[in-house]
Design a protein around this motif. Structure first.
Motif, PDB file in Angstrom:
ATOM      1  N   VAL A  42     -75.187  58.803 -13.026  1.00  0.00           N
ATOM      2  CA  VAL A  42     -74.202  57.789 -13.435  1.00  0.00           C
ATOM      3  C   VAL A  42     -74.280  57.488 -14.926  1.00  0.00           C
ATOM      4  O   VAL A  42     -73.262  57.385 -15.607  1.00  0.00           O
ATOM      5  N   GLU A  69     -55.559  47.601 -14.606  1.00  0.00           N
ATOM      6  CA  GLU A  69     -56.475  46.790 -13.785  1.00  0.00           C
ATOM      7  C   GLU A  69     -56.247  47.269 -12.363  1.00  0.00           C
ATOM      8  O   GLU A  69     -55.196  47.013 -11.790  1.00  0.00           O
ATOM      9  N   VAL A  72     -57.746  46.459  -6.090  1.00  0.00           N
ATOM     10  CA  VAL A  72     -58.985  46.596  -5.328  1.00  0.00           C
ATOM     11  C   VAL A  72     -58.733  46.168  -3.892  1.00  0.00           C
ATOM     12  O   VAL A  72     -58.472  45.006  -3.615  1.00  0.00           O
ATOM     13  N   ALA A  73     -58.765  47.112  -3.014  1.00  0.00           N
ATOM     14  CA  ALA A  73     -58.564  46.792  -1.605  1.00  0.00           C
ATOM     15  C   ALA A  73     -59.881  46.264  -1.042  1.00  0.00           C
ATOM     16  O   ALA A  73     -60.610  45.559  -1.731  1.00  0.00           O
ATOM     17  N   ASN A  74     -60.200  46.615   0.150  1.00  0.00           N
ATOM     18  CA  ASN A  74     -61.411  46.063   0.748  1.00  0.00           C
ATOM     19  C   ASN A  74     -62.601  47.001   0.689  1.00  0.00           C
ATOM     20  O   ASN A  74     -63.597  46.791   1.355  1.00  0.00           O
ATOM     21  N   ASN A  75     -62.471  48.036  -0.132  1.00  0.00           N
ATOM     22  CA  ASN A  75     -63.560  48.994  -0.209  1.00  0.00           C
ATOM     23  C   ASN A  75     -64.505  48.620  -1.354  1.00  0.00           C
ATOM     24  O   ASN A  75     -64.238  48.895  -2.518  1.00  0.00           O
ATOM     25  N   ALA A  76     -65.620  47.984  -0.987  1.00  0.00           N
ATOM     26  CA  ALA A  76     -66.535  47.469  -1.998  1.00  0.00           C
ATOM     27  C   ALA A  76     -67.193  48.605  -2.790  1.00  0.00           C
ATOM     28  O   ALA A  76     -67.413  48.482  -3.993  1.00  0.00           O
ATOM     29  N   ARG A  77     -67.478  49.726  -2.129  1.00  0.00           N
ATOM     30  CA  ARG A  77     -68.087  50.879  -2.813  1.00  0.00           C
ATOM     31  C   ARG A  77     -67.192  51.366  -3.949  1.00  0.00           C
ATOM     32  O   ARG A  77     -67.629  51.600  -5.056  1.00  0.00           O
ATOM     33  N   ALA A  79     -64.750  49.714  -5.334  1.00  0.00           N
ATOM     34  CA  ALA A  79     -64.561  48.636  -6.310  1.00  0.00           C
ATOM     35  C   ALA A  79     -65.693  48.652  -7.332  1.00  0.00           C
ATOM     36  O   ALA A  79     -65.476  48.435  -8.529  1.00  0.00           O
ATOM     37  N   LEU A  80     -66.901  48.938  -6.878  1.00  0.00           N
ATOM     38  CA  LEU A  80     -68.059  49.014  -7.774  1.00  0.00           C
ATOM     39  C   LEU A  80     -67.844  50.118  -8.820  1.00  0.00           C
ATOM     40  O   LEU A  80     -68.045  49.921 -10.017  1.00  0.00           O
ATOM     41  N   GLY A  83     -65.080  49.168 -11.213  1.00  0.00           N
ATOM     42  CA  GLY A  83     -65.582  48.163 -12.154  1.00  0.00           C
ATOM     43  C   GLY A  83     -66.358  48.817 -13.286  1.00  0.00           C
ATOM     44  O   GLY A  83     -66.201  48.458 -14.457  1.00  0.00           O
ATOM     45  N   ARG A  84     -67.178  49.805 -12.935  1.00  0.00           N
ATOM     46  CA  ARG A  84     -67.948  50.527 -13.961  1.00  0.00           C
ATOM     47  C   ARG A  84     -67.017  51.216 -14.953  1.00  0.00           C
ATOM     48  O   ARG A  84     -67.199  51.126 -16.166  1.00  0.00           O
ATOM     49  N   GLN A  86     -63.901  50.651 -15.607  1.00  0.00           N
ATOM     50  CA  GLN A  86     -63.124  49.696 -16.377  1.00  0.00           C
ATOM     51  C   GLN A  86     -63.951  49.115 -17.524  1.00  0.00           C
ATOM     52  O   GLN A  86     -63.463  48.953 -18.638  1.00  0.00           O
ATOM     53  N   ALA A  87     -65.219  48.821 -17.232  1.00  0.00           N
ATOM     54  CA  ALA A  87     -66.096  48.257 -18.259  1.00  0.00           C
ATOM     55  C   ALA A  87     -66.283  49.246 -19.405  1.00  0.00           C
ATOM     56  O   ALA A  87     -66.303  48.859 -20.576  1.00  0.00           O
ATOM     57  N   VAL A  88     -66.414  50.531 -19.070  1.00  0.00           N
ATOM     58  CA  VAL A  88     -66.566  51.560 -20.101  1.00  0.00           C
ATOM     59  C   VAL A  88     -65.343  51.558 -21.013  1.00  0.00           C
ATOM     60  O   VAL A  88     -65.460  51.563 -22.243  1.00  0.00           O
TER      61      VAL A  88
END
Lengths: 166, 166
Positions: A42, A69, A72-77, A79-80, A83-84, A86-88
C-alpha cells in the motif's frame, strides 16, 4: 484558468487538465490514468500515485483542482480504499498550494449535463463535445477526471454570476 | 532502533516515538496528538496532519514507522475518514523513506500483551511498564500510538528469532 480534475482510486487514478480560453472555449491539455499495481505494498502504491500527481502539477501548472467525492455505499472495505486514494489526491493538490474543490457524482452530472441523473455515457458525450475531442481515451477514469474538471469550471461560472447579484 | 508509531484519525492523530536501547530497554522520546479542528476544510485538515507528522519525523529521526490499521466495521462514512487519515500517515512515512508497517488492533494487543483480546486498559498498563513511565498522557490516541510502536519492535524481535532458525 487551468483546472486539474481527479477521479481517485488506489489502483487507477484518473486525471485530466483543461484550460478555459477566451469565449469560454475549453481545451484539454492532458489526460490519463496513473496506475499502481495491486501487488505493490500500500505505501508504495500511495507514493506512486502521489508522486505521479505532483509531476502533473509541476508540468501543467493547474491553478485549481477538483476531486470527485466518491459515492460511498455500504461497503466499508472499499470506502477505506477510496478514502486513501482521495487523501493522496487532496494532499498532492494542497501541498502544491492549489485550492481543492470536491464534487459528488450527482453534482458532476448536474453541472456537466445540467441533469443530475445522466448516464455515464451522456456525461462523456458532453465532455467530448465541450473539449472538441472526438475520441476520448478508452480508460473511463480519465474521462471521469475531465468531467469533474469541467464541472468545476461550470461551478465557478455559476458562482461568478451569483456574486454579480443576478 | 527508533520507531514512530501512529494511531491515525482525521481529527486526532496519535503519535509516539520510542527507542530501543541496549538490553532491549525501551525509552519514550516523545508522544502526543496532532489535532485538526472539524470545522477546517478537509484539505487543510489533511495538510495540517501531514505537515505535523513530517515535523516529528524531521525532529526525532525515526528509522521505521508502524501504523495502526483500524478495524473497519460496517460504517462506510467512518471508513472513508479512516482511510484518509491512514493515507496521510503512510504518505508522510513513505515520503521520508521510512519502511512502513501496518498492524491490526488484535496484532497490537497480541504483540504487546501476548494476548489478542486484552482490554485497552491492559495494553496501556503494559505500555507504561515497558516504557518505565508512570503516567501516560490522558489522550489515549497517544498511548495507542506508543502501543503500535512497541508492537512493531516486538514483531521485529520475533522476525529476528525466526530468521535465526529457532
Amino acid at each position: 484558468m487551468r483546472v486539474l480534475g481527479v477521479d481517485p482510486g488506489t489502483l487507477n487514478m484518473g486525471y485530466g487538465v483543461i484550460e478555459e480560453r477566451s469565449g469560454s472555449q475549453i481545451a484539454m491539455l492532458t489526460c490519463g490514468v496513473l496506475s499502481a499495481p495491486q501487488k505493490m505494498p500500500v505505501e508504495e502504491r500511495l507514493c506512486t500515485l502521489y508522486d505521479g500527481l505532483l509531476k502533473i502539477v509541476t508540468e501543467f501548472k493547474p491553478e485549481e483542482m477538483a476531486v470527485e467525492e466518491p459515492f460511498v455505499a455500504n461497503n466499508a472495505r472499499s470506502a477505506l480504499a477510496i478514502g486513501r486514494a482521495q487523501a493522496v489526491a487532496i494532499l498532492a493538490g494542497a501541498q502544491a498550494r492549489l485550492p481543492v474543490a470536491r464534487y459528488m457524482p450527482t453534482q458532476v452530472k448536474q453541472l456537466v449535463t445540467s441533469y443530475g441523473r445522466s448516464s455515464k455515457d451522456q456525461v462523456q458525450q458532453v465532455v467530448k463535445l465541450q473539449l472538441g475531442v472526438m475520441g476520448l481515451p478508452e480508460a473511463s477514469d480519465a474521462a471521469d477526471a475531465l468531467a469533474v474538471a469541467i464541472c468545476h469550471l461550470n461551478q465557478r461560472h455559476l458562482n461568478q454570476i451569483l456574486n454579480r447579484g443576478y
